[in-house]
Design a protein around this motif. Structure first.
Motif, mmCIF file in Angstrom:
data_model
loop_
_atom_site.group_PDB
_atom_site.id
_atom_site.type_symbol
_atom_site.label_atom_id
_atom_site.label_comp_id
_atom_site.label_asym_id
_atom_site.label_seq_id
_atom_site.Cartn_x
_atom_site.Cartn_y
_atom_site.Cartn_z
ATOM 1 N N SER A 63 36.309 49.754 43.898
ATOM 2 C CA SER A 63 37.280 50.114 44.950
ATOM 3 C C SER A 63 38.581 49.926 44.947
ATOM 4 O O SER A 63 39.673 50.902 45.177
ATOM 5 C CB SER A 63 36.703 49.679 46.186
ATOM 6 O OG SER A 63 37.752 49.809 47.568
ATOM 7 N N LEU A 64 38.540 48.765 44.365
ATOM 8 C CA LEU A 64 40.063 48.291 43.921
ATOM 9 C C LEU A 64 40.678 49.208 42.670
ATOM 10 O O LEU A 64 41.397 50.167 42.838
ATOM 11 C CB LEU A 64 39.270 46.425 43.058
ATOM 12 C CG LEU A 64 41.182 46.236 43.029
ATOM 13 C CD1 LEU A 64 42.124 46.112 43.981
ATOM 14 C CD2 LEU A 64 40.719 44.799 41.968
ATOM 15 N N ALA A 65 39.571 49.481 41.912
ATOM 16 C CA ALA A 65 39.825 50.546 40.817
ATOM 17 C C ALA A 65 40.402 51.739 40.912
ATOM 18 O O ALA A 65 41.664 52.496 39.847
ATOM 19 C CB ALA A 65 38.900 50.484 39.842
ATOM 20 N N ALA A 86 27.326 39.021 43.401
ATOM 21 C CA ALA A 86 28.003 38.874 42.035
ATOM 22 C C ALA A 86 28.651 39.411 41.511
ATOM 23 O O ALA A 86 28.827 40.801 41.181
ATOM 24 C CB ALA A 86 26.482 38.961 40.620
ATOM 25 N N ILE A 87 29.833 38.716 40.152
ATOM 26 C CA ILE A 87 30.637 39.434 39.691
ATOM 27 C C ILE A 87 30.103 39.685 38.513
ATOM 28 O O ILE A 87 30.312 38.563 37.152
ATOM 29 C CB ILE A 87 31.220 39.038 40.014
ATOM 30 C CG1 ILE A 87 32.647 38.648 41.565
ATOM 31 C CG2 ILE A 87 33.399 39.149 39.349
ATOM 32 C CD1 ILE A 87 32.147 40.112 42.281
ATOM 33 N N GLU A 88 29.771 40.544 38.190
ATOM 34 C CA GLU A 88 29.290 40.474 36.117
ATOM 35 C C GLU A 88 30.661 40.082 35.656
ATOM 36 O O GLU A 88 31.905 40.828 35.912
ATOM 37 C CB GLU A 88 28.456 41.473 36.036
ATOM 38 C CG GLU A 88 27.466 41.571 37.185
ATOM 39 C CD GLU A 88 26.185 40.508 37.026
ATOM 40 O OE1 GLU A 88 26.405 40.438 35.843
ATOM 41 O OE2 GLU A 88 25.765 40.885 37.965
ATOM 42 N N PRO A 89 30.309 40.156 34.369
ATOM 43 C CA PRO A 89 31.375 39.942 33.172
ATOM 44 C C PRO A 89 32.507 41.290 33.092
ATOM 45 O O PRO A 89 33.929 41.458 33.289
ATOM 46 C CB PRO A 89 30.627 39.594 31.834
ATOM 47 C CG PRO A 89 29.702 39.232 32.566
ATOM 48 C CD PRO A 89 29.197 38.781 33.634
ATOM 49 N N GLU A 90 32.176 42.280 33.000
ATOM 50 C CA GLU A 90 32.280 43.562 32.765
ATOM 51 C C GLU A 90 33.092 44.054 33.949
ATOM 52 O O GLU A 90 33.964 44.638 34.066
ATOM 53 C CB GLU A 90 31.324 44.539 32.882
ATOM 54 C CG GLU A 90 30.611 45.109 33.856
ATOM 55 C CD GLU A 90 29.250 44.073 33.386
ATOM 56 O OE1 GLU A 90 28.033 44.394 34.231
ATOM 57 O OE2 GLU A 90 29.119 42.893 32.955
ATOM 58 N N LYS A 91 32.729 43.238 35.666
ATOM 59 C CA LYS A 91 33.480 43.445 36.325
ATOM 60 C C LYS A 91 34.755 42.755 36.475
ATOM 61 O O LYS A 91 36.118 43.534 36.983
ATOM 62 C CB LYS A 91 32.373 42.952 38.021
ATOM 63 C CG LYS A 91 32.059 44.414 38.085
ATOM 64 C CD LYS A 91 30.989 43.711 38.872
ATOM 65 C CE LYS A 91 29.494 45.208 39.766
ATOM 66 N NZ LYS A 91 28.803 44.467 41.276
ATOM 67 N N ARG A 97 41.678 44.483 33.449
ATOM 68 C CA ARG A 97 42.392 45.603 33.241
ATOM 69 C C ARG A 97 43.823 46.146 34.419
ATOM 70 O O ARG A 97 44.851 46.449 34.113
ATOM 71 C CB ARG A 97 41.463 46.503 32.801
ATOM 72 C CG ARG A 97 41.766 48.081 32.285
ATOM 73 C CD ARG A 97 41.171 49.530 32.169
ATOM 74 N NE ARG A 97 40.655 49.515 33.634
ATOM 75 C CZ ARG A 97 40.913 50.643 34.393
ATOM 76 N NH1 ARG A 97 42.603 50.868 34.079
ATOM 77 N NH2 ARG A 97 40.765 50.995 35.385
ATOM 78 N N ILE A 98 43.026 45.957 36.087
ATOM 79 C CA ILE A 98 43.621 46.704 36.614
ATOM 80 C C ILE A 98 45.169 45.381 36.636
ATOM 81 O O ILE A 98 46.077 46.627 37.622
ATOM 82 C CB ILE A 98 42.825 46.473 37.644
ATOM 83 C CG1 ILE A 98 41.725 47.616 37.658
ATOM 84 C CG2 ILE A 98 43.404 46.787 38.902
ATOM 85 C CD1 ILE A 98 40.189 47.729 38.768
ATOM 86 N N ALA A 102 48.278 39.267 36.761
ATOM 87 C CA ALA A 102 47.759 38.332 38.312
ATOM 88 C C ALA A 102 46.539 37.227 37.532
ATOM 89 O O ALA A 102 46.694 36.755 36.593
ATOM 90 C CB ALA A 102 46.636 39.607 39.184
ATOM 91 N N SER A 103 46.660 36.706 38.963
ATOM 92 C CA SER A 103 45.476 35.160 38.709
ATOM 93 C C SER A 103 45.059 35.661 39.778
ATOM 94 O O SER A 103 44.665 36.260 40.711
ATOM 95 C CB SER A 103 46.475 34.057 39.466
ATOM 96 O OG SER A 103 46.163 32.491 39.599
ATOM 97 N N VAL A 104 43.587 35.024 38.981
ATOM 98 C CA VAL A 104 41.821 35.850 39.396
ATOM 99 C C VAL A 104 41.008 34.095 39.494
ATOM 100 O O VAL A 104 41.436 33.355 39.179
ATOM 101 C CB VAL A 104 41.038 36.334 38.061
ATOM 102 C CG1 VAL A 104 40.138 36.726 38.489
ATOM 103 C CG2 VAL A 104 41.976 37.510 38.174
#
Length: 277
Positions: A63-65, A86-91, A97-98, A102-104
């Motif tokens: 949704s963010l993308a 869960a937040i996977e590495p590809e996400k 990229r988006i 930004a600080s994540v």
């Protein structure tokens, strides 16, 4: 600065230097990614809204993308309230990229065990748990992307004292050294720092102070209020309980006892930075 109780009344003040327009921070634009229906997640999102200029909510990274680009994101908070989010590495790579600048930060609710990882590993992102939210999140939101101090931080008077109440001197000494280092890096005034083994004393009469209660001294329940002298508990005192893996019930009991924050052990740098804010 560490001094003896007889020197406690010495005043500690910050420079009255006023910032010019160049020190004003850019707008803080936050993307909340994940579920926000759980009570603790709602409280965390409300804290983001309190400290940010704008918060955009997205149920997931996809949704963010897909959302149209508006103002550049300065912060992205990935909320994981349970194991199904869960937040996977590809996400994570997609988030970078988006919002490359930004600080994540990943936020974990009480149903999620902290993951083990090291900076630089694939899929690693700085992570906090729900227990760290009150101290860590405001520091993260106000620090990232600022090369100069903000107007608010320069106009806020620091606490006069920092008292560590712990059975272990080494616990207090480690915090004192870290606060000394952080204050030096940020050009901040170091508060008066003292160690007490089991309670505050009548010598601890600051106009304002942070008091950190180690779980070696105190654990909250209905029959054990904070063990402090009545004359030492002024309105300018902020009490923090420092423990390991507290349950939600323990956190609630601590707050009912007068504690405004709960720190995990080992203590995060952001928590220590909040003492100087």
């Amino acid at each position: 600065m560490r001094i003896t109780p007889s020197e406690v009344d010495a005043s500690v003040s910050r420079s009255d230097t006023q910032p010019d327009s160049a020190t004003v921070a850019a707008p803080r634009i936050v993307a909340w990614v994940g579920d926000s229906s759980a009570p603790l997640a709602q409280q965390t999102k409300a804290l983001c809204e309190q400290h940010a200029d704008a918060v955009a909510t997205h149920p997931d990274v996809a949704s963010l993308a897909e959302s149209p680009a508006r103002l550049p994101l300065t912060h992205v908070l990935l909320a994981q309230s349970d194991r199904s989010h869960a937040i996977e590495p590809e996400k994570l790579r997609e988030v970078k990229r988006i919002a490359p600048h930004a600080s994540v930060l990943r936020w974990l609710g009480p149903l999620v065990a902290p993951s083990v990882g090291l900076p630089g590993q694939d899929g690693w992102v700085d992570t906090i748990t729900w227990r760290d939210t009150l101290q860590t999140l405001p520091v993260w939101l106000n620090r990232s992307g600022q090369s100069q101090p903000s107007v608010d931080s320069l106009n806020t008077k620091p606490s006069q004292g920092l008292v560590i109440v712990s059975q272990s001197w080494s616990t207090a000494d480690a915090i004192f050294d870290a606060v000394d280092s952080i204050a030096g890096q940020q050009g901040q005034t170091v508060p008066v720092m003292t160690w007490r083994r089991d309670r505050l004393t009548r010598a601890d009469r600051f106009s304002s102070a942070h008091v950190i209660w180690d779980d070696s001294v105190w654990r909250p329940d209905e029959s054990s209020p904070l063990p402090m002298q009545s004359r030492s508990s002024g309105e300018g005192y902020r009490h923090i309980w420092m423990t390991g893996m507290a349950t939600p019930a323990q956190v609630d009991a601590a707050r009912r006892s007068g504690v405004s924050g709960v720190w995990n052990k080992p203590t995060r740098r952001e928590s220590l930075e909040s003492l100087l804010a």
